[in-house]
Design a protein around this motif. Structure first.
Motif, PDB file in Angstrom:
ATOM      1  N   GLU A 113       0.838  -1.201   0.000  1.00  0.00           N
ATOM      2  CA  GLU A 113       0.000   0.000   0.000  1.00  0.00           C
ATOM      3  C   GLU A 113       0.874   1.252   0.000  1.00  0.00           C
ATOM      4  O   GLU A 113       0.580   2.223  -0.701  1.00  0.00           O
ATOM      5  CB  GLU A 113      -0.923   0.003   1.216  1.00  0.00           C
ATOM      6  N   ASP A 114       1.961   1.213   0.796  1.00  0.00           N
ATOM      7  CA  ASP A 114       2.899   2.342   0.789  1.00  0.00           C
ATOM      8  C   ASP A 114       3.417   2.582  -0.621  1.00  0.00           C
ATOM      9  O   ASP A 114       3.472   3.717  -1.098  1.00  0.00           O
ATOM     10  CB  ASP A 114       4.099   2.048   1.716  1.00  0.00           C
ATOM     11  N   GLU A 117       0.981   4.230  -2.797  1.00  0.00           N
ATOM     12  CA  GLU A 117       0.823   5.652  -2.498  1.00  0.00           C
ATOM     13  C   GLU A 117       1.956   6.488  -3.075  1.00  0.00           C
ATOM     14  O   GLU A 117       1.736   7.604  -3.542  1.00  0.00           O
ATOM     15  CB  GLU A 117       0.730   5.865  -0.986  1.00  0.00           C
ATOM     16  N   THR A 118       3.190   5.942  -3.054  1.00  0.00           N
ATOM     17  CA  THR A 118       4.286   6.717  -3.648  1.00  0.00           C
ATOM     18  C   THR A 118       4.100   6.826  -5.157  1.00  0.00           C
ATOM     19  O   THR A 118       4.690   7.675  -5.796  1.00  0.00           O
ATOM     20  CB  THR A 118       5.672   6.090  -3.368  1.00  0.00           C
ATOM     21  N   ALA A 121      -1.302   6.880  -5.766  1.00  0.00           N
ATOM     22  CA  ALA A 121      -2.624   6.435  -5.336  1.00  0.00           C
ATOM     23  C   ALA A 121      -2.961   7.057  -3.983  1.00  0.00           C
ATOM     24  O   ALA A 121      -2.091   7.262  -3.149  1.00  0.00           O
ATOM     25  CB  ALA A 121      -2.659   4.914  -5.223  1.00  0.00           C
ATOM     26  N   SER A 122      -4.247   7.366  -3.781  1.00  0.00           N
ATOM     27  CA  SER A 122      -4.675   7.824  -2.468  1.00  0.00           C
ATOM     28  C   SER A 122      -4.798   6.599  -1.559  1.00  0.00           C
ATOM     29  O   SER A 122      -4.707   5.468  -2.011  1.00  0.00           O
ATOM     30  CB  SER A 122      -6.022   8.534  -2.585  1.00  0.00           C
ATOM     31  N   ARG A 123      -5.037   6.841  -0.282  1.00  0.00           N
ATOM     32  CA  ARG A 123      -5.212   5.722   0.645  1.00  0.00           C
ATOM     33  C   ARG A 123      -6.340   4.813   0.171  1.00  0.00           C
ATOM     34  O   ARG A 123      -6.216   3.589   0.129  1.00  0.00           O
ATOM     35  CB  ARG A 123      -5.567   6.234   2.049  1.00  0.00           C
ATOM     36  N   ALA A 126      -5.416   3.052  -3.056  1.00  0.00           N
ATOM     37  CA  ALA A 126      -4.514   1.937  -2.800  1.00  0.00           C
ATOM     38  C   ALA A 126      -5.292   0.731  -2.276  1.00  0.00           C
ATOM     39  O   ALA A 126      -4.998  -0.409  -2.634  1.00  0.00           O
ATOM     40  CB  ALA A 126      -3.435   2.345  -1.791  1.00  0.00           C
TER      41      ALA A 126
ATOM     42  N   PRO B  72       0.884  14.095   1.566  1.00  0.00           N
ATOM     43  CA  PRO B  72       0.832  12.637   1.492  1.00  0.00           C
ATOM     44  C   PRO B  72       1.738  12.151   0.352  1.00  0.00           C
ATOM     45  O   PRO B  72       2.049  12.921  -0.555  1.00  0.00           O
ATOM     46  CB  PRO B  72      -0.641  12.351   1.182  1.00  0.00           C
ATOM     47  N   ARG B  74       1.381  10.554  -2.313  1.00  0.00           N
ATOM     48  CA  ARG B  74       0.972  10.666  -3.718  1.00  0.00           C
ATOM     49  C   ARG B  74       1.171  12.059  -4.271  1.00  0.00           C
ATOM     50  O   ARG B  74       1.256  12.261  -5.469  1.00  0.00           O
ATOM     51  CB  ARG B  74      -0.495  10.228  -3.865  1.00  0.00           C
ATOM     52  N   ARG B 103      -2.107   7.032 -12.814  1.00  0.00           N
ATOM     53  CA  ARG B 103      -2.638   7.909 -11.779  1.00  0.00           C
ATOM     54  C   ARG B 103      -2.112   9.326 -11.888  1.00  0.00           C
ATOM     55  O   ARG B 103      -2.627  10.231 -11.265  1.00  0.00           O
ATOM     56  CB  ARG B 103      -2.319   7.323 -10.405  1.00  0.00           C
TER      57      ARG B 103
END
Lengths: 219, 357
Positions: A113-114, A117-118, A121-123, A126, B72, B74, B103
């Motif tokens: 998931e981390d 996100e990098t 993707a948002s939480r 993800a 954050p 992203r 994305r």
């Protein structure tokens, strides 16, 4: 039997999204009252089913706390209707679903998931792109358990919506009624076979699906 | 383009307190495990919040304790290549590569085909990550980070989980991609060789602080890494030749300087060139040759250099008949034995790794 299938299917499908959300909150969330939520979710598992049925009656009965409001606003009636049987089945199956789904979400590597996100993707993004697909076998297992539980639910259902032929008389209720009737043994026996066959079919179907899913993930 | 990092973070007993600048090009962060490298990585990527300080990319804050900015991950546009690749197992290589691009919009930047060609992964696009080798997986992970249109790149020990062959496979790709990079590239590693091979600039971390920083060789000298050779690798690598085999005991005798080192296994044929890797901690020292001891390899030699520290340790360079090997012993042992350049010692080699040259 058709009624039982419909009740169990509706109970499972309607509660599945909520079960996934609850499982996600319990698996990944950190918030006050998490232990309380965990306890509430598991309550139907440990309460006598009659108590759960009674509480449903108090809440959703025709003169219950929420029943009239729901009926006037959304046209939803639960008391002594098959929808009520579905609600009772859903509540009873809910802890089993949440448990299985929660375990499978916890098994997904959080570092994936981390990574998502990098990559932008948002939480939530993800979760839907990575976590949910990877925990799909567990979601399926949870749904099967919930479905099986819903098929077999007896205590809460009969307390909440009684056993009205054609409306709320599910398979277990029908079997019970037949065993109480002189000469009903043969019919009860047939229904018992049906129940065994249904449950077995559900288990096998989910096992096959889960196997296909995990081989797709692993391949 | 540049990345400015100035952060503090406490985790238990450990305090990280670092400030450094990453201009366009490759800056390596070098440190042992526990030096604070992973904390820096997590802070820059946005996966862990520092207690205090500021991280800015081209002047725009990614994190600023004072103004309470903490973007954050992203929104940071920092492409991360993790040590364990972290490819998504349920997607094909192609979908993995495009995860970030989808994305962040794919207009501009590199195309999938370009990246696949540069990294030599075009033939893998339909495969699943689990069917790839470690080296291939890491190349895909690099491609995935590149395609997410990053404004800065962060390599977190990308080779540490690979064996030496795979390292040699992946390193040239990273070198080719980062040479002349216009982005700030932060390359975190514990291997001095990797930093030397890839980086323009070096930041040496020790115990949560910057011990040295600047152009690579200058920072190495400043941190005192060059004095005892390669301290981070803790050993020496020597070219050698197989001298003889003892087939009855299944041992291989390798010529080292004017001596012979015996190592278990029949590892080649006499005359074959091999590479010996001797770790400093596998070499102990004695003033007189041990008798009736289990160690078979006792090589007489002359102490060349003794370097005391860090901590309780001392590094001793010993010339064993033309080849210099290194030994790590305690400082007390070095003092008790009176070790100093010119002293005759016997190097007791516990084990040695042999690789085909």
């Amino acid at each position: 039997m058709g009624l039982s299938l419909r009740v169990a299917a509706v109970a499972t499908l309607a509660s599945l999204p909520l079960a996934v959300l609850t499982a996600l909150a319990l698996a990944r969330g950190r918030f006050p009252g998490k232990t309380l939520l965990d306890g509430l979710v598991h309550l139907p598992l440990v309460l006598p089913p009659v108590v759960t049925g009674y509480l449903l009656l108090v809440a959703f009965g025709r003169r219950g706390l929420l029943g009239p409001a729901l009926e006037s606003c959304c046209g939803l009636t639960f008391s002594f209707r098959w929808t009520g049987a579905a609600l009772a089945a859903a509540v009873m199956g809910f802890p089993l679903m949440v448990r299985a789904i929660r375990l499978s979400i916890e098994a997904v590597d959080r570092r994936l998931e981390d990574a998502a996100e990098t990559l932008g993707a948002s939480r939530i993004g993800a979760f839907f792109a990575v976590t949910l697909p990877l925990s799909l076998p567990g979601v399926l297992a949870g749904a099967t358990l919930g479905f099986a539980k819903a098929l077999g639910e007896f205590g809460a259902t009969i307390t909440f919506v009684s056993s009205i032929p054609g409306e709320t008389r599910t398979l277990p209720a029908a079997i019970y009624a037949l065993t109480q009737t002189p000469g009903g043994d043969a019919a009860a026996g047939r229904l018992v076979l049906v129940a065994v066959a249904l449950s077995l079919a559900a288990l096998i179907a989910s096992e096959l699906l889960a196997r296909r899913l995990s081989s797709r993930i692993a391949a | 383009m540049s990345l400015a990092v100035d952060i503090r973070r406490r985790v238990g007993d450990f305090t990280l307190d670092v400030a450094f600048e990453v201009p366009a090009g490759v800056t390596a962060i070098l440190g042992r495990s526990g030096a604070g490298k992973s904390t820096v990585v997590a802070a820059v990527a946005g996966l862990a919040r520092p207690d205090d300080g500021r991280i800015a990319l081209d002047g725009a804050a990614l994190f600023d304790a004072e103004t309470r900015v903490n973007l954050p991950p992203r929104k940071r546009r920092v492409g991360v290549v993790f040590q364990d690749s972290r490819l998504f197992p349920h997607f094909s290589v192609r979908t993995n590569l495009l995860f970030g691009a989808r994305r962040r919009g794919s207009s501009g930047g590199l195309s999938l085909d370009e990246v696949a060609e540069v990294l030599g992964i075009g033939h893998l696009l339909k495969r699943r990550p689990n069917s790839l080798s470690g080296g291939e997986r890491q190349r895909v992970a690099i491609g995935r980070a590149l395609l997410s249109r990053p404004s800065a790149l962060l390599f977190d020990e990308p080779l540490a989980a690979l064996d030496s062959e795979r390292k040699a496979e992946v390193l040239p790709y990273i070198a080719r991609l980062t040479r002349g990079a216009e982005l700030p590239v932060l390359y975190v590693t514990h291997a001095l060789e990797e930093a030397r091979a890839l980086a323009d600039r070096l930041v040496v971390l020790e115990g949560g602080r910057v011990a040295a920083s600047g152009p690579v060789e200058q920072a190495i000298a400043q941190a005192g890494l060059a004095a005892a050779g390669d301290r981070f690798a803790d050993g020496v690598t020597l070219e050698a030749v197989i001298a003889e085999l003892d087939e009855a005991y299944e041992l291989t005798g390798v010529a080292l300087g004017s001596h012979r080192v015996w190592t278990p296994g029949l590892l080649g044929r006499p005359g074959e060139a091999v590479r010996l890797r001797l770790l400093a901690r596998d070499v102990s020292l004695a003033l007189i040759p041990p008798e009736r001891a289990s160690i078979r390899n006792a090589l007489p030699g002359l102490v060349r250099q003794v370097r005391r520290g860090p901590g309780p340790y001392a590094q001793v360079a010993v010339d064993v008949g033309g080849a210099v090997i290194k030994s790590e012993i305690t400082r007390r042992a070095a003092d008790d034995l009176g070790l100093a350049p010119g002293r005759m010692v016997h190097a007791l080699v516990k084990s040695v790794a042999v690789a085909r040259a």
